[in-house]
Design a protein around this motif. Structure first.
Motif, short mmCIF file in Angstrom:
data_model
loop_
_atom_site.label_atom_id
_atom_site.label_comp_id
_atom_site.label_asym_id
_atom_site.label_seq_id
_atom_site.Cartn_x
_atom_site.Cartn_y
_atom_site.Cartn_z
N TYR A 62 0.85 -1.19 0.00
CA TYR A 62 0.00 0.00 0.00
C TYR A 62 0.89 1.24 0.00
O TYR A 62 1.75 1.39 0.88
CB TYR A 62 -0.91 -0.01 1.23
N TYR A 63 0.70 2.10 -0.97
CA TYR A 63 1.45 3.35 -1.07
C TYR A 63 0.51 4.53 -0.90
O TYR A 63 -0.57 4.56 -1.49
CB TYR A 63 2.14 3.47 -2.43
N LEU A 64 0.94 5.51 -0.10
CA LEU A 64 0.19 6.75 0.09
C LEU A 64 1.11 7.92 -0.15
O LEU A 64 2.18 8.01 0.46
CB LEU A 64 -0.38 6.80 1.51
N MET A 65 0.70 8.82 -1.05
CA MET A 65 1.43 10.04 -1.34
C MET A 65 0.56 11.23 -0.94
O MET A 65 -0.63 11.27 -1.27
CB MET A 65 1.76 10.13 -2.82
N MET A 66 1.14 12.22 -0.24
CA MET A 66 0.37 13.36 0.23
C MET A 66 1.18 14.65 0.15
O MET A 66 2.39 14.66 0.36
CB MET A 66 -0.06 13.17 1.69
N ASN A 67 0.47 15.74 -0.16
CA ASN A 67 0.95 17.08 0.14
C ASN A 67 -0.15 17.80 0.91
O ASN A 67 -1.11 17.17 1.34
CB ASN A 67 1.38 17.83 -1.13
N LYS A 68 -0.05 19.10 1.09
CA LYS A 68 -1.02 19.80 1.92
C LYS A 68 -2.43 19.82 1.31
O LYS A 68 -3.41 19.96 2.05
CB LYS A 68 -0.55 21.23 2.18
N SER A 69 -2.52 19.66 0.01
CA SER A 69 -3.81 19.80 -0.67
C SER A 69 -4.42 18.49 -1.13
O SER A 69 -5.65 18.36 -1.14
CB SER A 69 -3.65 20.73 -1.89
N TYR A 70 -3.58 17.52 -1.50
CA TYR A 70 -4.09 16.31 -2.13
C TYR A 70 -3.38 15.06 -1.61
O TYR A 70 -2.28 15.12 -1.05
CB TYR A 70 -3.91 16.37 -3.66
N GLY A 71 -4.01 13.94 -1.86
CA GLY A 71 -3.41 12.65 -1.59
C GLY A 71 -3.79 11.65 -2.66
O GLY A 71 -4.83 11.80 -3.33
N ALA A 72 -2.95 10.65 -2.84
CA ALA A 72 -3.24 9.55 -3.76
C ALA A 72 -2.74 8.26 -3.12
O ALA A 72 -1.67 8.25 -2.50
CB ALA A 72 -2.56 9.76 -5.11
N ALA A 73 -3.53 7.20 -3.26
CA ALA A 73 -3.17 5.92 -2.65
C ALA A 73 -3.34 4.80 -3.67
O ALA A 73 -4.31 4.79 -4.44
CB ALA A 73 -4.02 5.65 -1.42
N LEU A 74 -2.40 3.87 -3.64
CA LEU A 74 -2.43 2.70 -4.52
C LEU A 74 -2.24 1.45 -3.67
O LEU A 74 -1.34 1.40 -2.83
CB LEU A 74 -1.31 2.76 -5.56
N THR A 75 -3.08 0.46 -3.89
CA THR A 75 -2.97 -0.82 -3.19
C THR A 75 -3.00 -1.95 -4.19
O THR A 75 -3.84 -1.97 -5.10
CB THR A 75 -4.14 -1.02 -2.21
N ILE A 76 -2.10 -2.90 -4.01
CA ILE A 76 -2.23 -4.18 -4.68
C ILE A 76 -2.14 -5.25 -3.61
O ILE A 76 -1.24 -5.23 -2.77
CB ILE A 76 -1.18 -4.39 -5.79
N ALA A 77 -3.11 -6.16 -3.60
CA ALA A 77 -3.19 -7.17 -2.54
C ALA A 77 -3.55 -8.52 -3.13
O ALA A 77 -4.36 -8.61 -4.06
CB ALA A 77 -4.24 -6.77 -1.50
N ASP A 78 -2.93 -9.55 -2.57
CA ASP A 78 -3.26 -10.94 -2.90
C ASP A 78 -3.73 -11.58 -1.61
O ASP A 78 -2.93 -11.94 -0.75
CB ASP A 78 -2.04 -11.66 -3.46
N ASN A 79 -5.05 -11.66 -1.44
CA ASN A 79 -5.64 -12.18 -0.21
C ASN A 79 -6.12 -13.62 -0.36
O ASN A 79 -7.09 -14.03 0.29
CB ASN A 79 -6.79 -11.27 0.23
N GLY A 80 -5.47 -14.38 -1.22
CA GLY A 80 -5.82 -15.79 -1.39
C GLY A 80 -6.97 -15.96 -2.36
O GLY A 80 -6.76 -16.00 -3.57
N TYR A 81 -8.17 -16.05 -1.83
CA TYR A 81 -9.34 -16.25 -2.67
C TYR A 81 -9.72 -15.01 -3.45
O TYR A 81 -10.58 -15.05 -4.34
CB TYR A 81 -10.53 -16.69 -1.81
N MET A 82 -9.07 -13.86 -3.14
CA MET A 82 -9.39 -12.62 -3.83
C MET A 82 -8.18 -11.70 -3.86
O MET A 82 -7.54 -11.46 -2.83
CB MET A 82 -10.55 -11.90 -3.12
N GLY A 83 -7.86 -11.20 -5.04
CA GLY A 83 -6.87 -10.15 -5.16
C GLY A 83 -7.56 -8.85 -5.49
O GLY A 83 -8.73 -8.83 -5.89
#
Length: 343
Positions: free
Chosen positions: A48-69
């Protein structure tokens, strides 16, 4: 109670149990999916990556949870107190996403007709690229970031779960990297400059019980023109050997004991957008948190449920470094969350 892992070696023994429990400031233990002695349905892996400045944020997740990615994307508009999140589910991955064994090296590539995600971990830094076709009202999302200047120390913890002999959580939080790039949707273009934007990585690998609730918070920014950040949380298993609470000042870790989240209530119901309070057992982390927005999501029903409240806002208060130095904190941007999963 804060047991530090000082010896390098394998994370799991031949029975699939943790060789050591406790915390570290780097990945001293080696994770391998092949060493796990538990059902493939229970293995959870994510970046999980989170990028932020004072005005905005962006987040990206990649997950492999077994029965569901899943590949999940969020864009956060702190100025206008709004956000949008879109998750693309992939059934029955069971390790097919081939997430790296370490945060130190290894690339991630995921491409299908709905989303493209690339994470390249090279000498110049971590390069993130994502394109999601139908992000919001059939309009796309795209972003590209370069993350550099990682702090010397990070929060690493190897945690068992009570009553679950082959369950564990191995986690690293890298808090306070420099972020440079952009995130773009149909009506919003967010620029992140290296001098004013920070990023964190939540790298998690483990075997989890079916029903779990956790609390997690982090913040990063400048205090007295010094790089400052922290990671706090509990609920991620049996933390009797060590907590995951840690300050980072100019890239150096300062270990904390227990930190408690005091989430406000109104008329018997949780009020996530009222000010929160944080207290610590060692008196070294005392904070008031003023929310800006609640990135909430409730998904599923029956067997699989995820109820999330990731609240972004500003922390103010005081912290004490290991040498007793008092640092006053004024409105450092971060988040605090409560998540309940049946997964």
């Amino acid at each position: 109670m804060q047991r530090e892992i000082g010896t390098r070696g394998k994370l799991l023994n031949e029975q699939g149990k943790l060789n050591e429990v406790g915390y570290a400031t780097s990945l001293v233990l080696e994770y391998s999916r092949e060493d796990i002695q538990a059902s493939k349905w229970r293995i959870k892996e994510w970046d999980y990556y989170l990028m932020m400045n004072k005005s905005y944020g962006a987040a990206l997740t990649i997950a492999d949870n077994g029965y569901m990615g899943l590949v999940s994307v969020s864009i956060l508009d702190f100025k206008n107190r709004r956000y949008h999140t879109k998750s693309h589910m992939v059934p029955f991955t069971f390790g097919k996403l081939a997430l790296p064994k370490s945060s130190k090296k290894g690339d991630i590539r995921y491409v299908d007709e709905h989303v493209e995600l690339y994470i390249f971990n090279g000498k110049e830094g971590r390069r993130l690229r994502c394109y999601m076709k139908n992000f919001n009202q059939e309009k796309p999302f795209e972003c590209e970031f370069l993350l550099t200047n990682p702090p010397k120390d990070s929060m690493v913890i190897a945690t068992p779960f009570k009553g679950k002999s082959n369950a564990f959580y191995y986690n690293q939080k890298i808090v306070g990297m420099s972020a440079h790039g952009y995130a773009k949707t149909d009506k919003l273009f967010c620029t992140f400059r290296q001098s004013e934007a920070q990023a964190l990585l939540d790298w998690g690998r483990g075997v989890w019980p079916y029903d779990s609730t956790w609390y997690w918070g982090a913040a990063m920014g400048k205090v007295n023109d010094k790089n400052f950040g922290f990671n706090i949380g509990y609920g991620f298993g049996d933390t009797s050997a060590a907590s995951e609470n840690m300050l980072f000042y100019e890239g150096i870790a300062h270990k904390l004991e227990e930190v408690r989240f005091h989430i406000p209530e109104l008329e018997g119901k949780v009020n996530y957008l009222a000010p929160w309070k944080f207290t610590s057992s060692d008196g070294r982390f005392e904070m008031i948190f003023k929310p800006i927005l609640d990135r909430k999501d409730h998904a599923g029903g029956g067997f699989i449920v995820s109820d999330q409240h990731q609240v972004f806002g500003k922390y103010s208060g005081k912290v004490l470094l290991d040498d007793g130095t008092l640092i006053n904190i004024e409105e450092v941007l971060g988040f605090a969350e409560k998540v309940h999963n049946k997964w």
